[in-house]
Design an enzyme around this catalytic site. Sequence first.
Site, mmCIF file in Angstrom:
data_model
loop_
_atom_site.group_PDB
_atom_site.id
_atom_site.type_symbol
_atom_site.label_atom_id
_atom_site.label_comp_id
_atom_site.label_asym_id
_atom_site.label_seq_id
_atom_site.Cartn_x
_atom_site.Cartn_y
_atom_site.Cartn_z
ATOM 1 N N LYS A 58 60.790 1.143 14.716
ATOM 2 C CA LYS A 58 61.765 2.217 14.910
ATOM 3 C C LYS A 58 61.029 3.441 15.439
ATOM 4 O O LYS A 58 60.327 4.132 14.716
ATOM 5 C CB LYS A 58 62.478 2.597 13.610
ATOM 6 C CG LYS A 58 63.684 3.505 13.922
ATOM 7 C CD LYS A 58 64.001 4.508 12.864
ATOM 8 C CE LYS A 58 63.330 5.839 12.978
ATOM 9 N NZ LYS A 58 63.654 6.664 14.148
ATOM 10 N N GLU A 94 50.640 7.396 7.186
ATOM 11 C CA GLU A 94 49.716 8.341 7.842
ATOM 12 C C GLU A 94 50.522 9.597 8.100
ATOM 13 O O GLU A 94 51.457 9.581 8.904
ATOM 14 C CB GLU A 94 49.204 7.752 9.154
ATOM 15 C CG GLU A 94 48.334 6.526 8.986
ATOM 16 C CD GLU A 94 46.987 6.823 8.358
ATOM 17 O OE1 GLU A 94 46.392 7.863 8.694
ATOM 18 O OE2 GLU A 94 46.544 6.036 7.516
ATOM 19 N N CYS A 118 48.309 15.392 14.615
ATOM 20 C CA CYS A 118 48.181 15.426 13.151
ATOM 21 C C CYS A 118 46.829 15.960 12.724
ATOM 22 O O CYS A 118 46.713 16.656 11.726
ATOM 23 C CB CYS A 118 48.405 14.033 12.583
ATOM 24 S SG CYS A 118 47.284 12.795 13.268
ATOM 25 N N GLU A 149 51.131 22.702 7.044
ATOM 26 C CA GLU A 149 51.061 22.140 8.392
ATOM 27 C C GLU A 149 52.136 22.788 9.270
ATOM 28 O O GLU A 149 53.313 22.810 8.908
ATOM 29 C CB GLU A 149 51.293 20.623 8.360
ATOM 30 C CG GLU A 149 51.204 20.036 9.756
ATOM 31 C CD GLU A 149 51.510 18.547 9.817
ATOM 32 O OE1 GLU A 149 52.556 18.132 9.314
ATOM 33 O OE2 GLU A 149 50.690 17.814 10.401
HETATM 34 P P1 NAD Z 1 59.080 12.775 10.754
HETATM 35 O O1 NAD Z 1 58.525 12.463 9.401
HETATM 36 O O2 NAD Z 1 60.217 13.707 10.836
HETATM 37 O O3 NAD Z 1 59.597 11.421 11.457
HETATM 38 C C1 NAD Z 1 58.749 10.312 11.638
HETATM 39 C C2 NAD Z 1 59.603 9.068 11.750
HETATM 40 O O4 NAD Z 1 60.299 8.883 10.513
HETATM 41 C C3 NAD Z 1 60.680 9.158 12.848
HETATM 42 O O5 NAD Z 1 60.838 7.902 13.459
HETATM 43 C C4 NAD Z 1 61.925 9.520 12.047
HETATM 44 O O6 NAD Z 1 63.122 9.109 12.659
HETATM 45 C C5 NAD Z 1 61.689 8.751 10.763
HETATM 46 N N1 NAD Z 1 62.426 9.274 9.604
HETATM 47 C C6 NAD Z 1 62.848 10.542 9.387
HETATM 48 N N2 NAD Z 1 63.529 10.601 8.226
HETATM 49 C C7 NAD Z 1 63.517 9.360 7.687
HETATM 50 C C8 NAD Z 1 64.042 8.782 6.488
HETATM 51 N N3 NAD Z 1 64.746 9.502 5.609
HETATM 52 N N4 NAD Z 1 63.820 7.470 6.262
HETATM 53 C C9 NAD Z 1 63.121 6.722 7.139
HETATM 54 N N5 NAD Z 1 62.621 7.204 8.299
HETATM 55 C C10 NAD Z 1 62.802 8.511 8.565
HETATM 56 O O7 NAD Z 1 57.854 13.241 11.659
HETATM 57 P P2 NAD Z 1 57.879 13.710 13.178
HETATM 58 O O8 NAD Z 1 58.473 15.081 13.228
HETATM 59 O O9 NAD Z 1 58.441 12.656 14.034
HETATM 60 O O10 NAD Z 1 56.298 13.800 13.497
HETATM 61 C C11 NAD Z 1 55.505 14.866 13.096
HETATM 62 C C12 NAD Z 1 54.710 14.528 11.846
HETATM 63 O O11 NAD Z 1 53.970 13.334 12.050
HETATM 64 C C13 NAD Z 1 53.680 15.586 11.505
HETATM 65 O O12 NAD Z 1 53.747 15.871 10.129
HETATM 66 C C14 NAD Z 1 52.355 14.932 11.864
HETATM 67 O O13 NAD Z 1 51.252 15.402 11.137
HETATM 68 C C15 NAD Z 1 52.645 13.503 11.560
HETATM 69 N N6 NAD Z 1 51.705 12.622 12.259
HETATM 70 C C16 NAD Z 1 50.695 12.044 11.550
HETATM 71 C C17 NAD Z 1 49.756 11.230 12.176
HETATM 72 C C18 NAD Z 1 48.623 10.586 11.404
HETATM 73 O O14 NAD Z 1 48.011 9.655 11.918
HETATM 74 N N7 NAD Z 1 48.304 11.048 10.214
HETATM 75 C C19 NAD Z 1 49.863 11.008 13.557
HETATM 76 C C20 NAD Z 1 50.910 11.594 14.258
HETATM 77 C C21 NAD Z 1 51.835 12.406 13.593
#
Ligand code: NAD
Length: 499
Positions: free
Chosen positions: A188, A264, A299, A398
């Site tokens: 997804k 992650e 991230c 963050e």
């Molecule tokens: P997000 O947590 O909002 O969304 C990530 C994914 O989760 C998306 O596909 C989203 O649709 C899904 N999602 C959202 N709510 C959900 C729920 N209730 N149940 C299941 N899935 C759900 O994050 P984002 O805004 O897409 O990305 C930014 C974040 O990602 C930042 O916090 C960043 O640090 C993190 N990130 C971490 C890494 C790493 O390797 N540690 C790498 C890239 C990004």
Amino acid sequence: MKAGDAGAKRQAAWLSPVRPFVDGQAVPSSGELVLRPVNPSTGAALRTVPAGVAADADLAVASARRTVDGGAWSRAAPGERKAVLDRWAQLIAGDSAALDAADAVEMGKPVRLAAFNARAAAGLVRFNAEAVDKCFGAVLPSDHPSTVVQMRMPRGVVAAITPWNFPTYNAVLKVAPALAAGNCVVLKPSELASESAFRLAKLALEAGLPPGAFNVVPGRGETVGRALAEHMDVDMVTFTGSSKVGKLMLQAAGASNMKAVLTECGGKSPHIVFDDGLDLDLVAANIAATLSANTGQICSVGSRLLVQDTIEEVLTHKIVACLQAIRPGDPLDPETTYGPLASQAQLDRVMRYLDAADQDGADLVHGGERILEDAGGYFVQPAVFVNVPPDSRIAREEIFGPVLAVLSFKDADEAIRLAKDTPYGLAAYVWTSRMDVGFQVSKALQTAITVVNGQAQGTLGAGFGYSGEPAGLSGRGVEGGVAGLESYTRRQTVWFNHG
Ligand code: NAD
């Protein structure tokens, strides 16, 4: 033709209709609601994307389960899996211009940016292809009448939930090791940027992956993502995203079938710079380059600068000078080094933190202004704050944007205390000419990766072999390298009593 029409044509060229991809073909979503993502550089509508419903997830999970049980992939010889993944890597490399362009149009990553781009994703697939037969079990010491074998088995159906910040790379970071280990996958992607996920799945099919081994379900997190995380027939969820949603993954697993969970999540990574003779021009160039790369939406971005007080002023000046050289613009233009923030929500978030920094008493010394507003996109200058109180929001939380909080320290002990003063444990960058200081500080931190004197090679050169295990709110579980591939396997012991 008007300029706007030309731009719309240019963006449309990289996009295709978005529908669930199940059993090797596009199928309609069972839901009627749609989302209308926009191009973050222009604010122009792209095309509709299904909001998704739980039934879409069910269909894809059923397909993955049938494929697991059928054994065409899960029981394929390692050499066969390796050959298919290797072909997939070649196809991704061949399609890299289109994949990078799709990411640029959907979330604003400049095509010029080599870090975590499609070519790097191809390298990552190749690494996992080569690792297929390097992830093995053990024969354990046992008494004479028995032989104890510990095997590494595929987990089964793996649901991968990914963010928007490097859509191609983050999808591959999950899907490649999951497939290499013999699992079948339901991906997804983020609702903001799902094009590359479909391209990747179609390329995998072309490479010879059995239909049903790699399904994609677009949609919102609260619909499709949640349905996958709570699904009783998913054996593992592998998630990259915010710490807030990462926690929900753990809760969903606990409330359903106790599936394995790899998360992650976010970070608040420090640069720790000592006054012991390093070339500060190089240090400044590096800090500025990573703060502005992908508009700070990485991230592991170094978003806190902890600097020895004797060089605080000079280093800050040098960083600001480097940041003044960014070239903001259309991410599809190969000259552009600095794109927009990925969405209105990201822009609002960054602007809220800029206000918070002001309220908390920090002093802005550079940037923080909206730019290219006429283009209609979400551009904001990188911002640098000094005199940042250690307990302020920009020092601890963050932001996921191009905002640098500068704090000073007197000695290594104070640097370590400041560095550890966040709930995260993802990355750190130590800058020193002294080996003892580099080791002392690195060992004192809890991070998935600490880099001394530079940025991680990351997606270049031999960088795919390293594994990391984050701490605190940055997540849990091992990602990357052969150990990361092992995360997608289950240890199973077979104990022969043969007399
Ligand atoms: P997000 O947590 O909002 O969304 C990530 C994914 O989760 C998306 O596909 C989203 O649709 C899904 N999602 C959202 N709510 C959900 C729920 N209730 N149940 C299941 N899935 C759900 O994050 P984002 O805004 O897409 O990305 C930014 C974040 O990602 C930042 O916090 C960043 O640090 C993190 N990130 C971490 C890494 C790493 O390797 N540690 C790498 C890239 C990004």
